[in-house]
Design a protein around this motif. Structure first.
Motif, PDB file in Angstrom:
ATOM      1  N   SER A 160      -3.492  -4.938  -6.245  1.00 19.54           N
ATOM      2  CA  SER A 160      -4.229  -5.242  -5.021  1.00 19.54           C
ATOM      3  C   SER A 160      -4.019  -6.701  -4.634  1.00 19.54           C
ATOM      4  O   SER A 160      -3.453  -7.490  -5.402  1.00 19.54           O
ATOM      5  CB  SER A 160      -5.721  -4.980  -5.229  1.00 19.54           C
ATOM      6  N   SER A 179      -2.096   2.558  -2.434  1.00 22.05           N
ATOM      7  CA  SER A 179      -3.185   2.708  -1.469  1.00 22.05           C
ATOM      8  C   SER A 179      -3.766   1.391  -0.968  1.00 22.05           C
ATOM      9  O   SER A 179      -4.365   1.350   0.113  1.00 22.05           O
ATOM     10  CB  SER A 179      -4.306   3.564  -2.066  1.00 22.05           C
ATOM     11  N   SER A 180      -3.611   0.317  -1.706  1.00 26.47           N
ATOM     12  CA  SER A 180      -4.142  -0.956  -1.219  1.00 26.47           C
ATOM     13  C   SER A 180      -3.297  -1.503  -0.069  1.00 26.47           C
ATOM     14  O   SER A 180      -3.700  -2.446   0.617  1.00 26.47           O
ATOM     15  CB  SER A 180      -4.219  -1.995  -2.342  1.00 26.47           C
ATOM     16  N   GLU A 183      -2.944   2.882   2.951  1.00 33.89           N
ATOM     17  CA  GLU A 183      -4.131   3.688   2.657  1.00 33.89           C
ATOM     18  C   GLU A 183      -4.154   4.948   3.525  1.00 33.89           C
ATOM     19  O   GLU A 183      -3.894   4.885   4.737  1.00 33.89           O
ATOM     20  CB  GLU A 183      -5.383   2.856   2.912  1.00 33.89           C
TER      21      GLU A 183
END
Length: 215
Positions: A160, A179-180, A183
């Motif tokens: 992240s 996903s960071s 997303e």
């Protein structure tokens, strides 16, 4: 093979694209490209993944497009024939590494232990993917780089904005970001501007921590 791995190590960031809608892939890549990302991975469990790889290669010749979530040698071959610049796997399988090496395409197999890291290297992988890294943390990377400093490491699973600097400082050669960065909610909402902003933030952090001649 080595030139692609060098580019991955220079750029540091590999954006992982996993979508349940094939028509979204190109829009996502547009956003990532505008944000400064030059290396992307299209997971093979994305509908139309192979056609997506072909389309991205056509639109962005200067972008390295890899195939991810490759579980066997047959899938690796199909991805390579569709133009994948590199292969990433979630697990360690000798036949898949051998297939990629046969075509002189870099493969980054998923590993979790020191034994698996060394085994992957002995099978012919020049870089390994420690996955999921969130379970182990940055300290694991710096510990591993002691006895196995000759093996390049990509960290994936839990990267992240908040921990990029830690992993770079620990000695990773590259970071796989899912996903960071891309997303699902943003993609489904069509909020590609936010994806571009996130990409820019990641790129800026990498440039500040470790300036390099990016693609």
């Amino acid at each position: 093979m080595n030139s692609i791995l060098n580019d991955i190590e220079q750029n540091k960031l590999v954006s992982i694209i996993r979508s349940d809608r094939s028509n979204e892939i190109v829009e996502v890549v547009h956003s990532l490209y505008r944000g400064g990302i030059r290396i992307v991975e299209v997971t093979m469990n994305t509908p139309g993944a192979l056609k997506g790889i072909e389309k991205i290669k056509e639109l962005y010749p200067d972008l390295h497009v890899g195939a991810g979530t490759v579980l066997d040698s047959e899938t690796a071959r199909a991805a390579i024939l569709s133009g994948a610049s590199f292969i990433l796997t979630p697990t360690l399988k000798q036949s898949t590494i051998e297939m990629a090496n046969r075509y002189d395409v870099p493969i980054v197999p998923g590993v979790f232990t020191p034994t698996e890291i060394l085994t992957a290297y002995e099978y012919g992988a020049k870089m390994v993917k420690i996955f999921p890294i969130r379970t182990l943390g940055p300290k694991f990377i710096s510990d591993i780089k002691g006895p196995l400093q000759h093996i390049a490491i990509m960290a994936v699973g839990g990267i992240s904005i908040e921990n990029v600097k830690e992993y770079l400082s620990a000695g990773v050669s590259a970071l796989g970001i899912g996903s960071s960065l891309v997303e699902d909610t943003l993609v489904h909402q069509g909020n590609y501007e936010e994806i571009e902003k996130r990409a820019s933030k990641f790129v800026n952090i990498v440039n500040k921590v470790q300036p390099s001649n990016r693609l």
